[in-house]
Design a protein around this motif. Structure first.
Motif, PDB file in Angstrom:
ATOM      1  N   UNK A  34       0.827  -1.199   0.000  1.00  0.00           N
ATOM      2  CA  UNK A  34       0.000   0.000   0.000  1.00  0.00           C
ATOM      3  C   UNK A  34       0.853   1.238   0.000  1.00  0.00           C
ATOM      4  N   UNK A  35       0.632   2.083  -0.997  1.00  0.00           N
ATOM      5  CA  UNK A  35       1.323   3.369  -1.056  1.00  0.00           C
ATOM      6  C   UNK A  35       0.676   4.321  -0.074  1.00  0.00           C
ATOM      7  N   UNK A  83       4.872   6.135  -4.199  1.00  0.00           N
ATOM      8  CA  UNK A  83       5.369   6.371  -2.843  1.00  0.00           C
ATOM      9  C   UNK A  83       4.862   7.699  -2.285  1.00  0.00           C
ATOM     10  N   UNK A  84       4.468   8.601  -3.182  1.00  0.00           N
ATOM     11  CA  UNK A  84       3.958   9.917  -2.769  1.00  0.00           C
ATOM     12  C   UNK A  84       2.451  10.032  -2.898  1.00  0.00           C
ATOM     13  N   UNK A 237       5.795  15.262 -14.613  1.00  0.00           N
ATOM     14  CA  UNK A 237       5.393  14.276 -13.609  1.00  0.00           C
ATOM     15  C   UNK A 237       5.612  14.842 -12.205  1.00  0.00           C
ATOM     16  N   UNK A 238       6.774  15.455 -11.992  1.00  0.00           N
ATOM     17  CA  UNK A 238       7.097  15.996 -10.669  1.00  0.00           C
ATOM     18  C   UNK A 238       6.130  17.105 -10.268  1.00  0.00           C
ATOM     19  N   UNK A 239       5.788  17.986 -11.198  1.00  0.00           N
ATOM     20  CA  UNK A 239       4.840  19.063 -10.889  1.00  0.00           C
ATOM     21  C   UNK A 239       3.466  18.473 -10.578  1.00  0.00           C
ATOM     22  N   UNK A 240       3.044  17.470 -11.343  1.00  0.00           N
ATOM     23  CA  UNK A 240       1.742  16.848 -11.100  1.00  0.00           C
ATOM     24  C   UNK A 240       1.689  16.227  -9.706  1.00  0.00           C
ATOM     25  N   UNK A 241       2.763  15.567  -9.293  1.00  0.00           N
ATOM     26  CA  UNK A 241       2.801  14.939  -7.972  1.00  0.00           C
ATOM     27  C   UNK A 241       2.632  15.989  -6.874  1.00  0.00           C
TER      28      UNK A 241
END
Length: 474
Positions: A34-35, A83-84, A237-241
């Protein structure tokens, strides 16, 4: 979590979207697990330096992975993102019909090289996964340079850089290398090896949902198919996270659906499996090239005047950021799938320098040093400000429409004395009162008054709190 049946995720807003065991049961399955749920832990405040550093670290961590439109590189990427964010991962089998396309065979690669007579690797996949043409079929042969040359790709005008090339739907093989390296090669012979597989498998994509108070959705999409290219599109991807993490702590009105999918075929697959859900999408944004140092560029949706188009344009203009707004065209990133005429969704695209607009595009120079944490932070802040407009854009009715109501006796003027934004706040109140006739939204008022949306929304809150406005439907 493997999902081959195209089933719906739980209803938006119930907060119980199943956690994703990213590799569970699918090809390349690992231990899963589970993340963490989005919002666990402290959410950094808007504009915090921690967010910029975390985005940089995520880009650097994802950069070495060899991604393509299918395969274990995509799964590992989604596992790391998971993981985030609490991720629902979908596996769609090879051969599945998705609109006018068919899910292709899955491609994975273990090693590849070109060795000279001494055994030295003159082209080495282990040094950079850009060295192999994406989707190359297996090869094991000995060749002269003349025999090999037709399978070598370089950039003569950028001789020190390695290009990025793919061949997804036509079986072939090839290597990419610096033109300077090619110019220094002898006649051979060379040992040529590509240890890859192209077999029935799955196309993999991930979804993360931030539940809102209503089921209507804002779609945020970014592609996860490119190998070691930092700006295109690991920065997206990083900005979306980070945007998803912010929204999780904001009790949003809308439900936000984040899609992490391979370009083109991934968006097409999602659309094919979610035809009924598309009616919920009220706004959408495709994020790409989010970390270079160029100014922001917004590409309008096919509709051209959708609320998302107006919201982004307003934020860019009133923020003072250097920017460009361009009309829709059916070429670019996945906005062209969401905006295809059958769907015609209100989805625009936000980048910094657009695709092919910078010399590092689709080359080995698009590395982690090319993206700027400050630029990613600025892209994130822009996205956040756009969501503030979408979240707070309402229509109101002035309950005292005959003449200007006396604001002073309600404490709406006196409370502003001495503030540097007094004039702006007063003008915002006057504009809101004048245009709150049931026919204008707050965004309409902000655009007409040329005031920042935040000032207009703040004025509306104050006026409503004083009993001068009531919310209404347009």
């Amino acid at each position: 979590m493997t999902d081959d049946d195209g089933g719906e995720t739980p209803e938006a807003g119930n907060g119980d979207e199943a956690p994703g065991a990213v590799n569970g049961g699918g090809p390349g399955a690992g231990s899963g697990g589970q993340a963490p749920k989005a919002g666990d832990g402290e959410v950094p405040r808007p504009g915090s330096g921690d967010e910029a550093l975390e985005m940089r670290d995520l880009v650097e961590r994802l950069y070495p992975l060899c991604r393509s439109i299918t395969g274990d590189g995509v799964r590992r990427t989604l596992e790391i993102v998971g993981e985030s964010l609490r991720m629902q991962v979908r596996e769609v089998p090879t051969g599945t019909q998705v609109l006018d396309w068919t899910v292709p065979r899955e491609w994975n690669i273990r090693d590849a090289y070109v060795k000279d007579a001494s055994g030295a690797r003159v082209v080495d996949f282990a040094a950079s996964n850009l060295h192999v043409v994406g989707y190359s079929v297996p090869v094991s042969a000995t060749m002269t340079l003349d025999e090999l040359r037709g399978h070598l790709h370089t950039l003569p005008d950028q001789p020190a850089l390695v290009p990025y090339r793919t061949s997804y739907y036509a079986e072939t093989w090839g290597f990419c290398l610096a033109h300077d390296t090619l110019e220094g090669l002898s006649d051979g012979p060379y040992e040529v090896m590509i240890d890859s597989t192209l077999a029935d498998g799955h196309l993999t994509y991930g979804e993360h949902v931030v539940p809102g108070r209503v089921a209507e959705e804002v779609l945020v999409s970014c592609h996860v198919c490119h190998p070691s290219l930092a700006n295109d599109n690991l920065a997206g991807v990083a900005v979306a996270v980070r945007l998803a993490r912010r929204l999780a702590g904001a009790d949003p009105w809308y439900t936000y659906r984040f899609l992490f999918a391979p370009g083109t075929i991934g968006a097409i697959t999602w659309l094919a499996r979610n035809r009924e859900r598309t009616g919920r999408i009220k706004h959408g944004l495709v994020l790409a090239c989010a970390g270079d140092r160029g100014p922001l560029t917004y590409k309008r949706s096919r509709r051209g005047d959708a609320e998302i188009d107006r919201a982004v344009r307003h934020v860019l203009r009133t923020s003072g950021r250097p920017h460009t707004v361009v009309d829709f065209s059916p070429y670019g990133y996945d906005e062209r799938q969401f905006c295809s005429p059958g769907f015609d969704l209100p989805v625009g695209s936000l980048t910094r320098t657009p695709y092919a607009g910078y010399p590092e595009y689709h080359t080995s120079a698009d590395d982690p040093d090319f993206v700027s944490p400050e630029a990613m932070a600025d892209t994130l802040e822009t996205c956040w400000e756009v969501t503030r407009v979408l979240e707070d854009n309402r229509a109101y009715l002035n309950l005292s429409p005959y003449g200007e109501p006396q604001l002073g006796r309600r404490g709406l003027y006196g409370s502003l004395g001495g503030r540097s934004d007094t004039k702006e706040a007063q003008m915002a109140m006057l504009w809101v009162l004048n245009l709150s006739d049931g026919r204008h939204s707050l965004l309409d008022i902000a655009e007409r008054s040329d005031l920042p949306f935040g000032a207009v929304a703040g004025a509306a809150r104050a006026l409503r709190g004083s009993g001068l406005l009531k919310e209404c439907s347009l």
